[in-house]
Design an enzyme around this catalytic site. Structure first.
Site: not given
Lengths: 689, 147
Positions: B92, B111-113, B126
């Site tokens: 990502h 960070c963003h799963g 993501p």
């Protein structure tokens, strides 16, 4: 507007110069005789404020560069030594770091003002586009400057932002390698960012000259949005505009000084006080607050390339604004619909900023998509459409008419200022609020002697804290930014120079090589730093079950917890910034024998209420009576925690007392100056209104 | 053409390239179910000694259902099914995922799963693609060369 100057120097020396280089005439026609609309409000002083901020950033930046080392092993340390050892280094660093934020506060107000009053419309298109270019350059400089201290956020911010370019098809990866000068963000990256960060402000200054030149050709826009027609519509720049600008600048300096002296870390991230570590990613990577709306747009689009395109598009669309908004009326004052949409747009931007600081999950993603649509819709749908359907109110015949009409009633300035200040605070504060949603209990707020504008360290607590550190913490944790000499520094634990030397001599310090080429140990001297308990990080990890005991020099600034809305807005006014001390002291008292039911504690860990994730490798370090106090203070864990935290707050910011003391003097001076400027301005403008 | 020196100077210099030469990793000390992180070209490389269960889990899923379809067999070297070698950088935005976390017992990016499975393939979140496999080969049964 600024035609040939009628400036005639009488002094023969000036005459001599003027005949050869008419620079005095240029200055005179640009900044003295230059006619400026007489109805300008205070939103127009932000141009002067921005010029001042650019100057402040360049001067402080050039000085900081004299002390800074752009190398991955030394950058973090060199920034700390600027703050600790360089005379007034803490002041210059705070000015530069918070100055960047202030620069963006001012530029956003300046841009919104242009948007509201239609300052981008004919004949000011190029003036506006130059402004967009300046804004882009500012963002690039701000980003590269943030990388230089080489903390965790610096490193990971650089990683995330440079990775944006990998979204470019085919050549993306090669471009990223080119930017890095290596295979990941590293020393070459830091070096080139330093070089460019030094260069860009001068490029900005150059474009600012063009911006001002274009301004002086087209003339200033004004709240009525009608061009000056007669002499009666304008006043000479000096003294009218100069005095008004001086007053505006002075007010802004008060706001700026609030951050420099009392809230220097409010707009930053605690994680940036942890040195960069390519092996560990911080839990939440958040850019500086001024990038948040664009970061939200980036993240709201599920496709990587499309997200990057949208983010850059969000800035580039501004450049096309003069042709997107085709309405003939400039000022939104006379455009009932445009006015409402403008304020909706402001709210959309603030909300996008708030979302940019939130984790990209669940409802936030959906909200981000809706708001991203709103952002683009404002430029691409609303503005082009409005010019066709809106029926503007009649504009005044001339600026003089506008001034006369307004003379009777009071302007709605105050409420707007308050609304904008709250919105700004909300927006700025959303960055620290970013770390929310962890399901973590916040440590209780405690009474600290060093809190607030008059806070001072409690010397007794610091000396006891040093004892706790030495007898307990020091077996695992280093204190490597503190030298023994610091113990005798003003604002410190109050040792005499002889006491500090005696304290140092109790330590063994490694030195060498001697003439035979061998390393040897000698007693410590005041100039030596506290020796670390382990020779290197890996040795420290190996001795502590794989967990690295962090160096404690900066720990009270490197730890934080979310305050949540609306507390972070309140904090801005109450100067609350003791999250770090609350956390450290809470952690030391937060151990529990039995983890709550349903929590499985990994092998070799202890349960701590306030540690993120609760499983901490450090066993409960303190117990009642463990350290003997000879001043009669209670030998309890609560007292130990309080004392050692006070000591560690000093190690994190040894010049805090000097900062607050100078802050008070600066405030008294600025308030007097602002008052005087206000009355001078009032007197000068008395006949113009 | 005159621009070439001014642009290529930004590319990795000779010493950086030299430091990015292949490295050898001894696999013998890595027990089953364990994984290590080595740095190559400044990037973390995860070397996992997968258990039978982890391999089975990676091979059980239907490849077509994955966001970035790739079979587990294509991501390991034949005959060395237990060894997974991936670049530990989330596809990502470049964060470092944590090994042995997430609902697939693979990797989880804090960070963003993004969640990766035991084959380093993206399963949710993501990130657009699987964790990349760096160029590497087996020098002997217990030693690999990365690069």
């Amino acid at each position: 507007m600024s035609g040939p100057s009628d400036y005639q120097p009488t002094n023969p020396a000036l005459k001599w110069i003027e005949r050869r280089l008419p620079i005095l005439g240029l200055m005179h026609s640009s900044f003295v005789a230059y006619p400026t609309p007489r109805n300008l409000n205070y939103w127009w002083t932000f141009g002067a404020i921005l010029s001042m901020m650019l100057g402040v950033q360049i001067i402080t930046g050039v000085i900081l560069a004299m002390h800074y080392t752009p190398h991955v092993d030394m950058a973090f340390k060199s920034v700390e030594s600027i703050v600790r050892d360089v005379n007034y280094g803490w002041l210059l660093r705070n000015m530069h770091a918070t100055g960047a934020s202030m620069f963006f506060v001012a530029v956003y107000i300046h841009m919104f003002r242009g948007l509201y009053y239609g300052s981008y419309k004919e004949p000011r298109e190029i003036l506006w586009i130059l402004g967009v270019i300046i804004y882009l350059l500012m963002k690039a400089s701000g980003f590269m400057g943030y990388v230089l201290p080489w903390g965790q956020m610096s490193f990971w911010g650089a990683t995330v932002i440079t990775n944006l370019f990998s979204a470019i098809p085919y050549v993306g990866d090669s471009i990223v390698t080119l930017l890095w000068g290596g295979y990941s963000v590293g020393n070459p990256t830091l070096n080139r960012f330093f070089s460019l960060h030094y260069l860009l402000p001068f490029v900005i200054a150059g474009v600012v000259v063009l911006h001002v030149w274009a301004l002086h050709v087209a003339g200033q826009n004004n709240p009525a949005g009608v061009e000056p027609k007669t002499e009666k519509d304008t006043v000479p720049f000096t003294p009218y505009a100069t005095m008004k600008d001086a007053f505006g600048v002075s007010c802004f300096m008060l706001f700026f000084a609030w951050f420099i002296f009392y809230m220097p870390n409010y707009l930053g991230e605690a994680d940036n006080y942890i040195p960069a570590n390519p092996g560990v990613t911080p839990a939440h990577i958040v850019p500086e607050w001024y990038y948040l709306p664009f970061y939200a747009i980036l993240r709201s689009i599920p496709n990587k390339l499309a997200g990057v395109v949208a983010m850059f598009g969000a800035i580039l669309v501004l450049a096309f604004l003069p042709w997107l908004d085709t309405a003939r009326t400039k000022s939104s004052k006379y455009r009932p619909l445009a006015k409402q949409f403008f304020w909706i747009f402001v709210v959309v931007c603030v909300l996008l900023g708030w979302l940019g600081a939130k984790p990209a999950e669940g409802i936030y993603v959906i909200a981000g998509r809706v708001l991203t649509f709103c952002y683009f819709a404002y430029f691409l749908i609303v503005l082009p459409l409005l010019s066709r359907i809106e029926k503007p109110r009649p504009v005044p015949n001339s600026i003089a008419d506008d001034v006369l009409a307004k003379a009777g009633k009071s302007a709605p300035m105050v409420s707007t200022v308050i609304a904008l200040a709250v919105a700004g605070a909300l927006f700025a504060g959303s960055a620290p609020g970013a770390l929310a949603a962890e399901g973590q209990a916040a440590p209780p707020s405690q009474q600290w002697s060093f809190a607030g504008p008059f806070g001072k360290f409690d010397r007794g607590a610091m000396q006891r804290g040093l004892k706790v550190y030495k007898e307990v913490c020091a077996s695992c944790h280093g204190l490597s930014y503190i030298a023994f000499r610091n113990l005798a520094d003003p604002g410190g634990p109050g040792f005499t120079v002889a006491q500090a030397a005696a304290f140092a001599s109790e330590y063994k310090v490694k030195d060498g090589p001697n003439d035979a080429g061998d390393m040897f140990e000698r007693p410590g001297r005041p100039a030596d730093y506290f020796p670390s308990p382990f020779p290197n990080d890996n040795a420290a990890r190996a001795a502590n079950g794989g967990a690295l005991p962090p160096d404690l020099s900066l720990i009270t600034k490197a730890r934080s917890y979310p305050r949540g809305f609306p507390m972070f807005v309140v904090d801005l006014f109450t100067q609350f910034q003791e999250q770090g001390p609350n956390y450290v002291s809470g952690l030391l008292q937060g151990y529990e024998e039995k983890p709550p039911a349903g929590f499985t504690l990994p092998e070799g860990s202890s349960y701590n209420k306030y540690f993120p994730g609760h499983a901490i490798k450090m066993p409960n370090p303190l117990s009642d009576g463990q350290v003997t106090y000879d001043d009669g203070s209670p030998a309890t864990v609560a007292q130990y925690a309080k004392d050692v935290t006070t000591f560690l707050m000093w190690t994190a910011e040894p010049h805090m007392e000097a900062r607050k003391k100078l802050g008070m003097q600066v405030f008294v001076f600025l308030i007097l100056l602002t008052g005087l400027l206000y009355f001078t301005k009032k007197k000068i403008w008395a006949d113009a209104h | 053409m005159t621009l070439v020196p001014f642009i290529t100077q930004m590319n990795p210099d000779a010493s950086t390239i030299a430091a990015g030469a292949p490295i050898e990793v001894d696999l013998a000390p890595i027990a089953e179910g364990q994984d290590i992180k080595v740095f190559w070209r400044g990037k973390p490389i995860f070397v996992s000694h997968r258990t039978k269960k982890q391999i089975d889990e990676a091979r059980k899923v239907s490849v077509a259902s994955l966001p970035d379809p790739q079979s587990d067999e294509a991501r390991v070297k034949p005959g060395h099914d237990q060894w997974l070698v991936v670049i530990g950088i989330c596809t990502h935005l470049g964060c470092i995922p944590i090994a042995h976390e997430g609902q697939y017992d693979g990797f989880f990016c804090p960070c963003h799963g993004s969640v990766y499975d035991t084959s380093g393939r993206i399963r949710s979140g993501p990130a657009p693609t699987n964790l990349p496999v760096p160029p590497y080969q087996f020098v002997s049964d217990t030693k690999i060369q990365i690069g």
